[in-house]
Design an enzyme around this catalytic site. Structure first.
Site, PDB file in Angstrom:
ATOM      1  N   HIS A 333       0.834  -1.196   0.000  1.00  0.00           N
ATOM      2  CA  HIS A 333       0.000   0.000   0.000  1.00  0.00           C
ATOM      3  C   HIS A 333       0.878   1.258   0.000  1.00  0.00           C
ATOM      4  O   HIS A 333       0.446   2.325  -0.429  1.00  0.00           O
ATOM      5  CB  HIS A 333      -0.915   0.025   1.227  1.00  0.00           C
ATOM      6  CG  HIS A 333      -2.011  -0.998   1.181  1.00  0.00           C
ATOM      7  ND1 HIS A 333      -1.823  -2.308   1.564  1.00  0.00           N
ATOM      8  CD2 HIS A 333      -3.307  -0.900   0.787  1.00  0.00           C
ATOM      9  CE1 HIS A 333      -2.954  -2.973   1.412  1.00  0.00           C
ATOM     10  NE2 HIS A 333      -3.869  -2.147   0.942  1.00  0.00           N
ATOM     11  N   ASP A 417      -4.698  -6.204  -7.840  1.00  0.00           N
ATOM     12  CA  ASP A 417      -5.004  -5.602  -6.551  1.00  0.00           C
ATOM     13  C   ASP A 417      -5.350  -4.143  -6.837  1.00  0.00           C
ATOM     14  O   ASP A 417      -5.288  -3.684  -7.996  1.00  0.00           O
ATOM     15  CB  ASP A 417      -3.798  -5.740  -5.609  1.00  0.00           C
ATOM     16  CG  ASP A 417      -4.191  -5.649  -4.132  1.00  0.00           C
ATOM     17  OD1 ASP A 417      -5.307  -5.184  -3.837  1.00  0.00           O
ATOM     18  OD2 ASP A 417      -3.379  -6.046  -3.277  1.00  0.00           O
TER      19      ASP A 417
END
Length: 693
Positions: A333, A417
């Site tokens: 992230h 993702d």
């Protein structure tokens, strides 16, 4: 002559009737009726895979000349040619009678009809469908042939609409509906901001499906259980590592099915779960307890069972994060992690659970924003730093096509993702990253930054020849195949929203699901250390002190279930206790403390939270019982504690299970799914370790 005149008169009257009917008929009615091409059974479509069970429901599709198709349920006539083999009611529900033989189940709308055979060969042989064959069943190819390139690209886009103008999106907005239609979106992903109550969520999902044009929407969510739980109502199932600690495939399957049933009742048809990463790195800051454990076979067994449960409930499952995010120490992230292993090691560890999931018929695979230089050494220039960097798996042709498709033989859907994660967004930019992902072989571009820019960028890449239309169509075929297999269609007569809500209220958080939640939590609790302290035997007047800060209210509620007079001491933001609080600790009969960490610095003995535990041990003669609320590795920082339990997550059921264990109401049976090292990398507690009473 009279006979001839009579015939002529009758013909003229018939002509007038036809003309009158056409004159008074609404133009759109003529258009709609003439557009109908066929009525077919979903189960006859070549790409559909469906097993025959004792009771099941057949689905009928009305196929149109422009390629789209809709589910039809009303005004159909169902028949069985051999009621000794199977019967069918007028809603398409088939019941097998246990007799040998073959029957044809026929459906008709008065104009078109279709049939499929059910063959029961022998008592010890499973009954099977015998599909009809012919061009009429090539509905997916027919649909793709009639789609514009904009519609095809739209099927591959899956944005999120968490907020709009600063407010959480909990109902359909005109602006969002317009985007769904304008970009012909194939799906959307929901987050915690979107799913507040059961009634509201069911309505929102229904509104999304209404907004879709020709094809049903993939409505997705990350409902893993444990620390990644999006629904704000219903059951809060323990997460994967807790399931790994139970060592029970039945429990994992039951959890998957319960989650699937709740999602299906809300209309959510795809779950981005389970996480099938092998968490063999204690320093992993993003996977951790989202993994079933460090052993590839354990991850595979528990993951496949979870998948079976989800898909039995009719919800598509997704194995993530391929090729494996477990052996990383960087969160994708916020950064770009690397897994340095060669293909032989990857096949033995990281890839093994994914291969087993593929073999078991997993609906989708989600890729990782992680670099695997031994698989793909390709380099790119970072838009953030200008430096040469490795290409992550999400954007790698060698990973998505050569490894997943060619070598591992996977034919299902591949999703990226989230494309807004910094590992991708910072280094490649939104449009370039999306184009690279499609070129690599992805079918779903998840959460693109800038829907308009990304859609236009992909379309321009097709026009420029950087992406072939054939490549786009390969993805659309896989996506439509997933939709027909999971019954994701536009419906001619959707179920009334009141009925959907009533059904969801019966299923979400039902007593049977709560029982699954309770069993999973209790069976997961792992008693890692016990210096003859547990089970705790105290009188109702004895002073039991609960200390902590993170999740203290949940821990308190659980302890008070068994010891209502427990004293609660909340530490300061720097994990300090006042002198008065410390005096309460010194006078206690027993001290219970909870710690919660997710990274290396958090579990360091020098961290203020861990210093608090050391202070408790040093300042009281009473036994100190510690609970690793999230990561089981917390005991590394305070190995001298008197007793230690690992509960693997911060959901209420896990706290209740820990409290039941402390007070002797639950005999712990959980086994460590990971090895716990000491601070010098020696083994403190082995994989599989776990004590009982």
């Amino acid at each position: 002559m009279k006979k001839y005149i009579r015939k002529l008169a009758l013909s003229f009257v018939a002509f007038l009737l036809v003309v009158t009917q056409l004159w008074t008929m609404k133009p759109q009615t003529v258009s709609a009726e003439s557009a109908v091409k066929d009525l077919i059974l979903v189960e006859n479509i070549p790409q559909v895979e469906k097993e025959v069970t004792d009771h099941f429901e057949l689905q009928a599709l009305r196929v149109f000349k422009d390629g789209h198709f809709t589910k039809v349920t009303n005004n159909l006539i169902w028949k069985s040619s051999n009621k000794k083999v199977a019967t069918v009611d007028q809603s398409g529900k088939v019941t097998l009678k246990g007799k040998l033989g073959r029957t044809f189940i026929t459906v008709s709308d008065g104009t078109f009809k279709d049939r499929i055979a059910i063959h029961q060969k022998g008592k010890k042989v499973e009954p099977v469908f015998v599909k009809q064959k012919g061009e009429r069943y090539d509905v997916i190819d027919h649909a793709i042939h009639h789609m514009t390139i904009e519609e095809k690209v739209g099927q591959m886009l899956m944005p999120d609409f968490r907020t709009w103008n600063g407010k959480n999106v909990t109902e359909m907005l005109p602006e969002i509906e317009a985007l769904v239609k304008k970009y012909h979106l194939g799906g959307v992903i929901l987050f915690r901001e979107n799913v507040v109550t059961t009634e509201q969520t069911a309505k929102l999902v229904s509104q999304y499906q209404e907004a879709a044009e020709k094809q049903g929407l993939l409505v997705t969510i990350d409902q893993e259980g444990g620390i990644v739980t999006r629904l704000q109502s219903g059951t809060d199932m323990p997460g994967n590592m807790a399931l790994g600690a139970t060592r029970s495939v039945d429990i994992s399957r039951n959890v998957g099915q319960a989650i699937g049933e709740e999602l299906a009742s809300l209309g959510i048809n795809v779950n981005f779960a389970p996480d099938m990463d092998v968490n063999n790195n204690p320093d992993n800051p993003v996977i951790g307890v989202r993994s079933f454990g460090e052993d590839p076979k354990l991850v595979a067994e528990m993951g496949v069972a979870y998948i079976e449960g989800l898909q039995k409930a009719g919800v598509a499952a997704t194995a993530k994060h391929f090729p494996g995010h477990g052996d990383t120490a960087v969160d994708s992230h916020i950064g770009l992690p690397e897994v340095p292993h060669d293909i032989e090691r990857l096949k033995e560890v990281e890839l093994y659970p994914f291969q087993q999931a593929m073999n078991a018929g997993i609906d989708a695979i989600m890729t990782a924003h992680v670099t695997f230089p031994k698989i793909d050494p390709t380099k790119a220039i970072s838009k953030k730093t200008g430096e040469e960097i490795a290409v992550p798996a999400t954007l790698s042709y060698k990973v998505l096509t050569e490894l997943i498709r060619d070598e591992m033989g996977y034919e299902g859907v591949i999703s990226t993702d989230a494309m807004n994660m910094k590992a991708i967004a910072d280094h490649f930019g939104p449009v370039d990253a999306a184009i690279r992902a499609v070129q690599a072989g992805t079918d779903i571009v998840l959460m693109p930054i800038g829907l308009e820019e990304v859609a236009e960028g992909i379309l321009q890449a097709v026009k420029d020849g950087d992406i072939s239309e054939e490549r786009i169509e390969q993805s659309v075929e896989r996506l439509l195949t997933l939709k027909v297999n999971r019954g994701i269609f536009k419906e001619e007569t959707p179920q009334p929203i009141e009925e959907k809500v009533a059904n969801a209220l019966q299923i979400v958080g039902s007593p049977s699901h709560k029982a699954v939640e309770k069993e999973a939590a209790e069976r997961s609790i792992t008693l890692v250390k016990n210096e003859s302290v547990l089970p705790l035997h105290v009188s109702k007047d004895d002073s039991v002190v609960v200390v902590g800060r993170t999740s203290l209210s949940d821990l308190t509620a659980a302890v008070k279930t068994y010891h209502p007079n427990a004293t609660i001491l909340e530490a300061s933001s720097s994990f300090q206790l006042t002198d008065a609080q410390m005096q309460v600790v010194k006078d206690a009969k027993a001290v219970i403390v909870g710690t919660s960490t997710f990274n290396v610095s958090g579990r360091s003995p020098e961290h203020a939270q861990m210093k608090l535990v050391h202070t408790l041990v040093a300042q009281t003669d009473a036994p100190v019982i510690a609970i690793g609320i999230r990561n089981p590795y917390d005991v590394m920082a305070y190995p001298n504690v008197d007793a230690y339990l690992a509960q693997y997550g911060f959901r209420p059921a896990s706290f209740q299970a820990s409290a039941a264990t402390i007070f002797g109401q639950n005999n712990p049976s959980g086994k460590l799914p990971v090895t716990i090292p000491d601070l010098t990398t020696n083994v403190l507690y082995e994989f599989g370790h776990g004590l009982s009473y």
